[in-house]
Write a protein that holds these residues in place. Structure first.
Motif, mmCIF file in Angstrom:
data_model
loop_
_atom_site.group_PDB
_atom_site.id
_atom_site.type_symbol
_atom_site.label_atom_id
_atom_site.label_comp_id
_atom_site.label_asym_id
_atom_site.label_seq_id
_atom_site.Cartn_x
_atom_site.Cartn_y
_atom_site.Cartn_z
ATOM 1 N N PRO A 123 40.830 27.618 24.849
ATOM 2 C CA PRO A 123 39.826 27.055 25.767
ATOM 3 C C PRO A 123 38.435 27.684 25.632
ATOM 4 C CG PRO A 123 41.185 28.648 26.915
ATOM 5 C CD PRO A 123 41.721 28.589 25.519
ATOM 6 N N HIS A 124 38.040 27.976 24.417
ATOM 7 C CA HIS A 124 36.733 28.573 24.112
ATOM 8 C C HIS A 124 35.593 27.774 24.747
ATOM 9 C CE1 HIS A 124 33.430 30.175 21.720
ATOM 10 N NE2 HIS A 124 34.244 31.053 21.165
ATOM 11 N N ASP A 125 34.507 28.488 25.095
ATOM 12 C CA ASP A 125 33.352 27.783 25.654
ATOM 13 C C ASP A 125 32.663 26.944 24.574
ATOM 14 O OD1 ASP A 125 31.913 29.794 24.114
ATOM 15 O OD2 ASP A 125 30.302 29.717 25.591
ATOM 16 N N PRO A 126 31.787 25.994 24.944
ATOM 17 C CA PRO A 126 31.350 25.679 26.299
ATOM 18 C C PRO A 126 32.453 24.986 27.100
ATOM 19 C CG PRO A 126 30.361 24.154 24.747
ATOM 20 C CD PRO A 126 31.068 25.191 23.932
ATOM 21 N N TYR A 127 32.372 25.147 28.415
ATOM 22 C CA TYR A 127 33.384 24.581 29.304
ATOM 23 C C TYR A 127 32.952 23.169 29.668
ATOM 24 C CZ TYR A 127 34.110 29.572 29.334
ATOM 25 O OH TYR A 127 34.285 30.871 28.924
ATOM 26 N N ILE A 128 33.533 22.214 28.956
ATOM 27 C CA ILE A 128 33.048 20.837 29.040
ATOM 28 C C ILE A 128 34.152 19.834 29.356
ATOM 29 C CG2 ILE A 128 31.229 21.367 27.393
ATOM 30 C CD1 ILE A 128 32.733 20.072 25.226
ATOM 31 N N LEU A 129 35.418 20.287 29.405
ATOM 32 C CA LEU A 129 36.544 19.375 29.576
ATOM 33 C C LEU A 129 37.142 19.491 30.965
ATOM 34 C CD1 LEU A 129 38.309 20.053 26.152
ATOM 35 C CD2 LEU A 129 36.815 18.132 26.720
ATOM 36 N N ASP A 130 37.560 18.370 31.513
ATOM 37 C CA ASP A 130 38.283 18.393 32.779
ATOM 38 C C ASP A 130 39.774 18.616 32.479
ATOM 39 O OD1 ASP A 130 39.470 15.972 32.047
ATOM 40 O OD2 ASP A 130 38.297 14.770 33.449
ATOM 41 N N PRO A 131 40.624 18.765 33.489
ATOM 42 C CA PRO A 131 42.039 19.049 33.231
ATOM 43 C C PRO A 131 42.758 17.988 32.394
ATOM 44 C CG PRO A 131 41.502 19.599 35.498
ATOM 45 C CD PRO A 131 40.306 18.897 34.930
ATOM 46 N N GLN A 132 42.211 16.770 32.334
ATOM 47 C CA GLN A 132 42.810 15.712 31.505
ATOM 48 C C GLN A 132 42.169 15.655 30.113
ATOM 49 O OE1 GLN A 132 41.919 15.016 34.920
ATOM 50 N NE2 GLN A 132 44.041 15.636 35.264
ATOM 51 N N CYS A 133 41.389 16.654 29.776
ATOM 52 C CA CYS A 133 40.726 16.774 28.473
ATOM 53 C C CYS A 133 39.639 15.720 28.256
ATOM 54 C CB CYS A 133 41.733 16.727 27.323
ATOM 55 S SG CYS A 133 42.877 18.122 27.294
ATOM 56 N N ALA A 139 35.252 26.173 35.778
ATOM 57 C CA ALA A 139 35.179 25.273 34.632
ATOM 58 C C ALA A 139 36.120 25.739 33.520
ATOM 59 C CB ALA A 139 33.737 25.199 34.118
ATOM 60 N N TYR A 140 36.225 27.045 33.343
ATOM 61 C CA TYR A 140 37.169 27.591 32.357
ATOM 62 C C TYR A 140 38.604 27.229 32.748
ATOM 63 C CZ TYR A 140 39.927 31.042 29.784
ATOM 64 O OH TYR A 140 40.866 31.661 28.990
ATOM 65 N N ALA A 141 38.927 27.354 34.035
ATOM 66 C CA ALA A 141 40.281 27.023 34.493
ATOM 67 C C ALA A 141 40.603 25.554 34.225
ATOM 68 C CB ALA A 141 40.418 27.348 35.985
ATOM 69 N N ASP A 142 39.622 24.671 34.406
ATOM 70 C CA ASP A 142 39.833 23.256 34.073
ATOM 71 C C ASP A 142 40.201 23.102 32.610
ATOM 72 O OD1 ASP A 142 39.362 22.303 36.601
ATOM 73 O OD2 ASP A 142 37.284 21.701 36.221
ATOM 74 N N GLN A 143 39.515 23.853 31.757
ATOM 75 C CA GLN A 143 39.766 23.735 30.319
ATOM 76 C C GLN A 143 41.135 24.307 29.944
ATOM 77 O OE1 GLN A 143 36.194 22.936 28.170
ATOM 78 N NE2 GLN A 143 36.512 24.805 27.027
ATOM 79 N N VAL A 144 41.572 25.353 30.655
ATOM 80 C CA VAL A 144 42.917 25.888 30.430
ATOM 81 C C VAL A 144 43.962 24.848 30.822
ATOM 82 C CG1 VAL A 144 44.591 27.631 31.166
ATOM 83 C CG2 VAL A 144 42.235 28.308 30.640
#
Length: 516
Positions: free
Chosen positions: A354-364, A387-392
């Motif tokens: 889940p490297h930055d930038p944090y651009i994805l929601d939990p559904q990718c 935002a990081y947690a969303d990407q995880v």
């Protein structure tokens, strides 16, 4: 003439960028960027007409130097020298200089346009870039397959334990998910390094690889021969690797197949719901990063504006990054190829998630570009962590899809599945280095805490207490002949701090975790 030369240079650079990323020409965002290039050329021409011959020569020299910088990587010192020479030439024979620039960049633009519209001369990337090919004559082992995922910047469960609530909730979700899927997890796993160029070679060599010396801005590095891949080869595995164009493991490892993907692939934009203007903006910042002097000037201006006016503008360098989007595409490709997995094969993938930038929601799905955030800011740490947690959570969904694909085949069901990070989340003002700004204990722990989980058929799910360096876990996995989950002795965690050149030079104990 200045308008025509500037337009030709801009189109040459932009069309070259589209060709490199195999991006279709006839798209609305492409039209927006072309309109922007036309506007810039018009402004330059108007400005040149309003100033005198001496300043005009300086300006023309700068424009032509930037045009050259767009097509070739020019060191900053050489750029200033080129600017001076071109300014002198412009003062003596400006029409001739502009005619030459128009002819040169116009030819490149025409060639790139023809390639875009016909496909003639398009860059062809090798399907298999492995240099040290494994022998096809030697029998393949009958061992269970190994599926090995390195997920960049994947924070460990112990790091999530530090809180606050948005991380402890993520920790609970992750623990439940991996337990239900039969994994053994190591919440106290950590990396001694916070940069991939050091962390990956270190863990793949069980802690014996030399440290990278490419400097803080290294964009490409070749890994030396790494013992893990040699060990797989010795045991008869046929190993394939999927990796980004950053740390190259295709060169020195014994592999059957190795594929590199562009880590910030513009074509990944095609899979999103971003508007044409948002895509054009990202393309513009990507084009800017092909230059030396203009990109540095843009960085300096943005940072100065942030300080002077208390703005939260993202650095132009980060606004050209599409690492998670490109990685999601490659993760899907990796999953699609799992049905042909067989015993005796090892598949290794390094994905920038889940490297930055944090651009994805939990559904990718890509969020609107204005909501994108970076690990070092701007934006509040809490916003970046959410935002990081969303990407995880996006990553977790892809792992679920991968495991479902594995469970549909006999070889997949009996495969050993290894999933880990290379370092932690690094959400802090800076990457830690000796003599640099001090980070809090929590920021240091978050940077080093790294996820580690393994699924071995026949072994029950569990959480293993204790602190374990990634290379220690990998070494114990090898000591068990790659047949069972590692059980090394826990030890007091220690990190390897870098100097200002990103070379690790000092060993220090990691702080003691204190739950938030």
């Amino acid at each position: 003439m200045l308008f025509a030369a500037s337009l030709a240079a801009g189109l040459a650079g932009f069309f070259n960028l589209l060709n490199y990323h195999a991006y279709p020409l006839f798209r609305p965002e492409v039209a927006v960027v072309v309109a922007g290039i036309v506007a810039v050329a018009f402004v330059l021409a108007a400005l040149r007409g309003a100033i005198g011959s001496l300043l005009g020569a300086v300006m023309t020299g700068l424009v032509v130097a930037i045009a050259a910088d767009l097509s070739a990587e020019i060191d900053l010192g050489w750029f200033y020298a080129l600017w001076l020479v071109l300014a002198v030439i412009a003062f003596l024979a400006e029409p001739l200089l502009l005619k030459m620039a128009l002819a040169m960049f116009g030819t490149v633009a025409l060639f790139q346009f023809v390639t875009l519209t016909t496909g003639l001369g398009a860059p062809v990337r090798p399907d298999n870039s492995a240099r040290v090919l494994q022998s096809g004559d030697r029998p393949m082992t009958d061992r269970p397959a190994i599926v090995h995922l390195v997920l960049d910047s994947y924070l460990g469960l112990g790091g999530m334990d530090l809180g606050p609530e948005h991380y402890t909730q993520l920790r609970a979700e992750q623990s439940a998910f991996f337990a239900q899927r039969g994994f053994q997890t190591y919440p106290g796993a950590y990396s001694r390094h916070v940069k991939t160029v050091n962390s990956l070679p270190y863990l793949f060599s069980y802690g014996t690889a030399p440290f990278g010396e490419g400097g803080v801005d290294v964009q490409y590095a070749v890994a030396d021969e790494l013992a893990y891949f040699t060990d797989l080869d010795t045991r008869g595995y046929r190993t394939s690797v999927l990796q980004p164009t950053y740390l190259d493991m295709c060169v020195n490892q014994p592999l059957t197949r190795c594929r590199k993907y562009e880590r910030s692939d513009l074509a990944a934009l095609l899979d999103t719901d971003l508007t044409a203007v948002e895509r054009a903006r990202i393309m513009g910042f990507t084009l800017l990063q092909l230059t030396g002097f203009p990109s540095r000037a843009a960085e300096a201006l943005q940072l100065a504006a942030n300080d002077a006016f208390e703005l939260t503008g993202r650095r132009p360098y980060n606004r050209a990054k599409l690492l998670p989007l490109a990685a999601v595409r490659q993760f899907d490709r990796f999953i699609d190829e799992l049905p042909d997995l067989q015993r005796g094969k090892a598949r290794v993938a390094h994905l920038l998630l889940p490297h930055d930038p944090y651009i994805l929601d939990p559904q990718c799905r890509a969020k609107p570009e204005r909501e994108w955030l970076d690990e070092h800011g701007p934006g509040t740490p809490a916003a970046r962590e959410r935002a990081y947690a969303d990407q995880v959570r996006c990553v977790q969904g892809k792992i679920a899809a991968m495991l479902d694909a594995l469970d549909r085949t006999a070889a997949g069901r009996e495969a050993i599945v290894l999933i880990h990070g290379d370092h932690g989340s690094r959400i802090s003002p800076y990457v830690p280095y000796i003599g640099g700004p001090q980070l809090t204990d929590r920021e240091l722990l978050m940077a080093h805490s790294a996820f580690f989980a393994i699924r071995v058929p026949g072994e029950p799910a569990a959480e293993l207490a204790g602190s374990y360096a990634l290379e220690t876990l990998m070494a114990d996995f090898r000591a068990r002949d790659f047949r069972s989950a590692p059980r090394p002795l826990a030890a007091r965690p220690a990190m390897l701090l870098m100097n200002a050149r990103s070379v690790p030079t000092e060993r220090r104990a990691l702080p003691v975790p204190v739950r938030n």
